[in-house]
Write a protein that holds these residues in place. Structure first.
Motif, PDB file in Angstrom:
ATOM      1  N   ARG A 183       0.924  -1.269  -0.114  1.00 57.87           N
ATOM      2  CA  ARG A 183       0.051   0.086  -0.090  1.00 57.87           C
ATOM      3  C   ARG A 183       0.812   1.260  -0.101  1.00 57.87           C
ATOM      4  O   ARG A 183       1.805   1.315   0.876  1.00 57.87           O
ATOM      5  CB  ARG A 183      -0.884   0.051   1.332  1.00 57.87           C
ATOM      6  CG  ARG A 183      -1.771   1.233   1.158  1.00 57.87           C
ATOM      7  CD  ARG A 183      -2.711   1.300   2.696  1.00 57.87           C
ATOM      8  NE  ARG A 183      -3.454   2.133   2.937  1.00 57.87           N
ATOM      9  CZ  ARG A 183      -4.643   2.540   2.373  1.00 57.87           C
ATOM     10  NH1 ARG A 183      -5.413   1.282   1.769  1.00 57.87           N
ATOM     11  NH2 ARG A 183      -5.512   3.587   2.786  1.00 57.87           N
ATOM     12  N   PHE A 184       0.529   2.293  -0.896  1.00 58.53           N
ATOM     13  CA  PHE A 184       1.158   3.474  -0.942  1.00 58.53           C
ATOM     14  C   PHE A 184       0.253   4.546  -0.340  1.00 58.53           C
ATOM     15  O   PHE A 184      -0.969   4.839  -1.052  1.00 58.53           O
ATOM     16  CB  PHE A 184       1.612   3.620  -2.298  1.00 58.53           C
ATOM     17  CG  PHE A 184       2.699   3.068  -2.920  1.00 58.53           C
ATOM     18  CD1 PHE A 184       4.061   3.304  -2.729  1.00 58.53           C
ATOM     19  CD2 PHE A 184       2.368   1.457  -3.542  1.00 58.53           C
ATOM     20  CE1 PHE A 184       5.075   2.432  -3.409  1.00 58.53           C
ATOM     21  CE2 PHE A 184       3.203   1.025  -4.120  1.00 58.53           C
ATOM     22  CZ  PHE A 184       4.795   1.344  -3.824  1.00 58.53           C
ATOM     23  N   ASP A 185       0.511   5.220   0.480  1.00 60.15           N
ATOM     24  CA  ASP A 185      -0.028   6.509   0.924  1.00 60.15           C
ATOM     25  C   ASP A 185       0.716   7.690   0.805  1.00 60.15           C
ATOM     26  O   ASP A 185       2.093   7.529   0.630  1.00 60.15           O
ATOM     27  CB  ASP A 185      -0.908   6.384   2.366  1.00 60.15           C
ATOM     28  CG  ASP A 185      -0.068   5.618   3.415  1.00 60.15           C
ATOM     29  OD1 ASP A 185       1.464   5.798   3.120  1.00 60.15           O
ATOM     30  OD2 ASP A 185      -0.572   4.857   4.177  1.00 60.15           O
TER      31      ASP A 185
ATOM     32  N   LEU B 162       0.665  10.285  -1.005  1.00 61.80           N
ATOM     33  CA  LEU B 162       0.802  10.315  -2.278  1.00 61.80           C
ATOM     34  C   LEU B 162       1.341  11.797  -2.704  1.00 61.80           C
ATOM     35  O   LEU B 162       1.565  11.968  -3.986  1.00 61.80           O
ATOM     36  CB  LEU B 162      -0.455  10.137  -3.087  1.00 61.80           C
ATOM     37  CG  LEU B 162      -1.115   8.619  -2.795  1.00 61.80           C
ATOM     38  CD1 LEU B 162      -2.325   8.439  -3.510  1.00 61.80           C
ATOM     39  CD2 LEU B 162       0.150   7.477  -3.128  1.00 61.80           C
TER      40      LEU B 162
ATOM     41  N   LEU C 249       6.140  11.777  -4.658  1.00 63.96           N
ATOM     42  CA  LEU C 249       6.437  10.547  -5.590  1.00 63.96           C
ATOM     43  C   LEU C 249       7.834  10.942  -6.478  1.00 63.96           C
ATOM     44  O   LEU C 249       8.094  12.015  -6.327  1.00 63.96           O
ATOM     45  CB  LEU C 249       5.074  10.464  -6.550  1.00 63.96           C
ATOM     46  CG  LEU C 249       3.971   9.875  -5.866  1.00 63.96           C
ATOM     47  CD1 LEU C 249       2.836   9.755  -6.886  1.00 63.96           C
ATOM     48  CD2 LEU C 249       4.316   8.559  -5.165  1.00 63.96           C
TER      49      LEU C 249
ATOM     50  N   GLN D 120       7.838   6.958  -5.054  1.00 62.14           N
ATOM     51  CA  GLN D 120       7.870   6.414  -3.851  1.00 62.14           C
ATOM     52  C   GLN D 120       8.296   5.050  -3.876  1.00 62.14           C
ATOM     53  O   GLN D 120       7.727   4.261  -4.631  1.00 62.14           O
ATOM     54  CB  GLN D 120       6.411   6.475  -3.109  1.00 62.14           C
ATOM     55  CG  GLN D 120       6.291   6.216  -1.640  1.00 62.14           C
ATOM     56  CD  GLN D 120       4.972   6.671  -1.111  1.00 62.14           C
ATOM     57  OE1 GLN D 120       4.322   5.575  -0.526  1.00 62.14           O
ATOM     58  NE2 GLN D 120       4.426   7.622  -1.397  1.00 62.14           N
TER      59      GLN D 120
ATOM     60  N   ARG E  87       8.800   0.972  -1.846  1.00 62.22           N
ATOM     61  CA  ARG E  87       8.413   0.282  -0.676  1.00 62.22           C
ATOM     62  C   ARG E  87       8.937  -1.169  -1.074  1.00 62.22           C
ATOM     63  O   ARG E  87       8.985  -1.552  -2.217  1.00 62.22           O
ATOM     64  CB  ARG E  87       7.005   0.154  -0.441  1.00 62.22           C
ATOM     65  CG  ARG E  87       6.516   1.769  -0.052  1.00 62.22           C
ATOM     66  CD  ARG E  87       5.114   1.507   0.300  1.00 62.22           C
ATOM     67  NE  ARG E  87       4.498   2.989   0.838  1.00 62.22           N
ATOM     68  CZ  ARG E  87       4.485   3.452   1.963  1.00 62.22           C
ATOM     69  NH1 ARG E  87       5.000   2.712   3.042  1.00 62.22           N
ATOM     70  NH2 ARG E  87       4.092   4.787   2.389  1.00 62.22           N
TER      71      ARG E  87
ATOM     72  N   LEU F 237       8.291   1.634   3.848  1.00 64.00           N
ATOM     73  CA  LEU F 237       8.727   2.824   2.827  1.00 64.00           C
ATOM     74  C   LEU F 237      10.334   2.934   2.790  1.00 64.00           C
ATOM     75  O   LEU F 237      11.041   2.890   3.857  1.00 64.00           O
ATOM     76  CB  LEU F 237       8.218   4.143   3.388  1.00 64.00           C
ATOM     77  CG  LEU F 237       8.624   5.247   2.652  1.00 64.00           C
ATOM     78  CD1 LEU F 237       7.993   5.278   1.168  1.00 64.00           C
ATOM     79  CD2 LEU F 237       7.890   6.662   3.198  1.00 64.00           C
TER      80      LEU F 237
ATOM     81  N   THR G  88       7.809   0.304  -6.808  1.00 61.27           N
ATOM     82  CA  THR G  88       7.906   1.582  -7.057  1.00 61.27           C
ATOM     83  C   THR G  88       6.691   2.383  -7.745  1.00 61.27           C
ATOM     84  O   THR G  88       6.534   1.931  -8.893  1.00 61.27           O
ATOM     85  CB  THR G  88       9.243   1.989  -7.960  1.00 61.27           C
ATOM     86  OG1 THR G  88      10.345   1.593  -7.383  1.00 61.27           O
ATOM     87  CG2 THR G  88       9.421   3.429  -7.910  1.00 61.27           C
ATOM     88  N   LEU G  89       6.050   3.162  -6.926  1.00 64.68           N
ATOM     89  CA  LEU G  89       5.108   3.919  -7.640  1.00 64.68           C
ATOM     90  C   LEU G  89       5.733   5.291  -8.144  1.00 64.68           C
ATOM     91  O   LEU G  89       6.257   6.015  -7.329  1.00 64.68           O
ATOM     92  CB  LEU G  89       3.929   4.305  -6.272  1.00 64.68           C
ATOM     93  CG  LEU G  89       2.846   5.259  -6.653  1.00 64.68           C
ATOM     94  CD1 LEU G  89       2.128   4.401  -7.968  1.00 64.68           C
ATOM     95  CD2 LEU G  89       1.862   5.570  -5.449  1.00 64.68           C
TER      96      LEU G  89
ATOM     97  N   LEU H 104       3.481   2.321 -12.026  1.00 65.01           N
ATOM     98  CA  LEU H 104       4.137   1.680 -11.290  1.00 65.01           C
ATOM     99  C   LEU H 104       5.110   0.639 -11.605  1.00 65.01           C
ATOM    100  O   LEU H 104       4.620   0.115 -12.628  1.00 65.01           O
ATOM    101  CB  LEU H 104       2.906   0.941 -10.436  1.00 65.01           C
ATOM    102  CG  LEU H 104       3.365  -0.103  -9.024  1.00 65.01           C
ATOM    103  CD1 LEU H 104       2.349   0.316  -7.922  1.00 65.01           C
ATOM    104  CD2 LEU H 104       3.506  -1.242  -9.615  1.00 65.01           C
TER     105      LEU H 104
ATOM    106  N   GLU I 236      -2.772   0.607  -4.062  1.00 65.20           N
ATOM    107  CA  GLU I 236      -2.503  -0.606  -3.748  1.00 65.20           C
ATOM    108  C   GLU I 236      -2.249  -1.236  -4.983  1.00 65.20           C
ATOM    109  O   GLU I 236      -2.628  -1.517  -5.709  1.00 65.20           O
ATOM    110  CB  GLU I 236      -3.403  -1.176  -2.742  1.00 65.20           C
ATOM    111  CG  GLU I 236      -3.669  -0.577  -1.504  1.00 65.20           C
ATOM    112  CD  GLU I 236      -4.784  -1.400  -0.572  1.00 65.20           C
ATOM    113  OE1 GLU I 236      -4.544  -1.666   0.579  1.00 65.20           O
ATOM    114  OE2 GLU I 236      -5.601  -1.378  -1.088  1.00 65.20           O
TER     115      GLU I 236
END
Length: 396
Positions: A260-262, A264, A267, A269, A271, A277, A296-297, A315, A374
């Motif tokens: 999950r990426f929050d 936002l 960027l 980002q 994980r 992170l 990677t987002l 992504l 996500e």
């Protein structure tokens, strides 16, 4: 002696040792692995789909553990959350409940927990793992059976009476197969009648033999499948099938993973597979194997004009095996808390080294903005025969 002392110490620590034990449950040393799993069984195992199907392949989708004390709603939501299940509740009287030890197929356990609050499952889970329980009072419960992560229910019965030919009446059983949120079915065979008997022990036979396999693509988010099984009573039209046993062979993906990426607004980002992170320097300094596990987002951008603008997500990650690559998909959580699947644009780009690049989009409702993104995938794929025995199926 040293190992035995360590084992006894871990067992005394109980729940506090769980995280350490979980980290070692798949240790390459056979003795260590067996000891760790035995300890986990003693120190309040949590409710989660087992990763190891066992020698007979029958444990996938079975859960065992202890649901902690809390309000009815808190307990059900705590049980469902690790499996991606979310609930929309009717008006009901919540209450405090003690801890409950659970063991059995996923749907059977969920129904036990819902019954404690006087609720039941009226429909299969929705595309985003949404369940809408209803009050059980005054509602007729359809015949059903559970096995692993699946539930089979008789939704309806139709009677076919031949006018032009002297043929016995046929009963069409409308069967619906449900699967739990953390499972993705890729194919299943037509159900086979194993046994059907009325109250006097007279047998039913299939009215027609259906063969073939139904395939569900990676883009399918359905959590149920409908099929009709036609039977003929050996002793004429009977009002009840006392025992109905059917089987179907199911191929499905399981052991689902979520990153999950929050936050936002910052960027790109990066994980790791646990969702932690990473800063760019730490990620770059990691070894080759560790970098292969990073997600990677890259970007999140708004395109178009209101009212038909869209949000586009880029992504990138890398999978060493084919099942995760083929099963990976994304969803977005909006600022109002609603969740929506992201639609992948132009397929999925896979490089020779297993790198996967996804570009996906979603149209928001109203003035919603993205709150989280996500990536979801499945680590394993299995195929096995499942048997369901449904009691007391009314034919009239």
């Amino acid at each position: 002696p040293v190992r035995e002392a360590a084992r006894q110490g871990l067992e005394r620590e109980g729940l506090q040792a769980r995280d350490l034990l979980e980290a070692l449950r798949d240790d390459p040393d056979l003795e260590v692995r067996a000891t760790i799993r035995a300890l986990l069984a003693r120190v309040a195992p949590d409710t989660k789909v087992r990763d190891d199907p066992g020698a007979a392949g029958t444990d996938i989708g079975n859960v065992s553990g202890v649901v902690p004390a809390g309000t009815f709603q808190e307990r059900v939501e705590a049980f469902g959350a690790p499996f991606g299940a979310v609930f929309e509740w009717p008006a009901f009287e919540d209450k405090q409940l003690p801890p409950t030890a659970v063991r059995g197929p996923w749907f059977a356990v969920l129904q036990v927990l819902l019954a404690e609050g006087g609720l039941l499952l009226p429909d299969p889970f929705g595309n985003e793992g949404l369940c809408k329980p209803l009050l059980a009072e005054g509602r007729q419960v359809a015949p059903e059976a559970t096995a692993g992560p699946f539930l089979m229910r008789v939704q309806e019965v139709t009677v076919t009476h031949a006018l032009a030919e002297r043929r016995p009446d046929r009963d069409g059983l409308g069967l619906q197969l449900w699967w739990a949120p953390p499972v993705q079915v890729t194919s299943l065979t037509a159900p086979k009648l194993v046994e059907a008997k009325d109250a006097q022990g007279h047998a039913f036979r299939p009215a027609q033999i259906r063969r073939g396999t139904t395939t569900h693509g990676v883009s399918s988010m359905r959590k149920h499948h409908d099929v009709v099984l036609s039977v003929v009573g050996a002793n004429g039209h009977q009002p009840l099938i006392k025992k109905l046993a059917v089987s179907t062979r199911i191929r499905f993906r399981h052991d689902h993973q979520v990153v999950r990426f929050d936050g936002l607004d910052k960027l790109p980002q990066i994980r790791d597979r646990s969702g932690a992170l990473l800063d760019a320097e730490t990620a770059a300094a990691a070894g080759k194997d560790a970098r292969a596990g990073h997600v990677t987002l890259e970007a999140l951008r708004k395109q178009g004009e209101a009212p038909r603008y869209q949000w586009v997500v880029d992504l990138r990650t890398r999978f060493s095996r084919d099942v995760p690559r083929r099963s990976a998909w994304m969803r977005i959580t909006w600022s109002d808390g609603s969740v929506q699947r992201l639609h992948v644009q132009g397929g999925r780009s896979v490089s020779a080294d297993g790198s996967l690049e996804l570009t996906a989009r979603a149209y928001p409702k109203g003035e919603n903005t993205p709150a989280a993104v996500e990536l979801i995938w499945y680590e394993k794929e299995s195929e096995q025969e499942y048997h369901f025995t449904l009691p007391n199926v009314p034919l009239r």
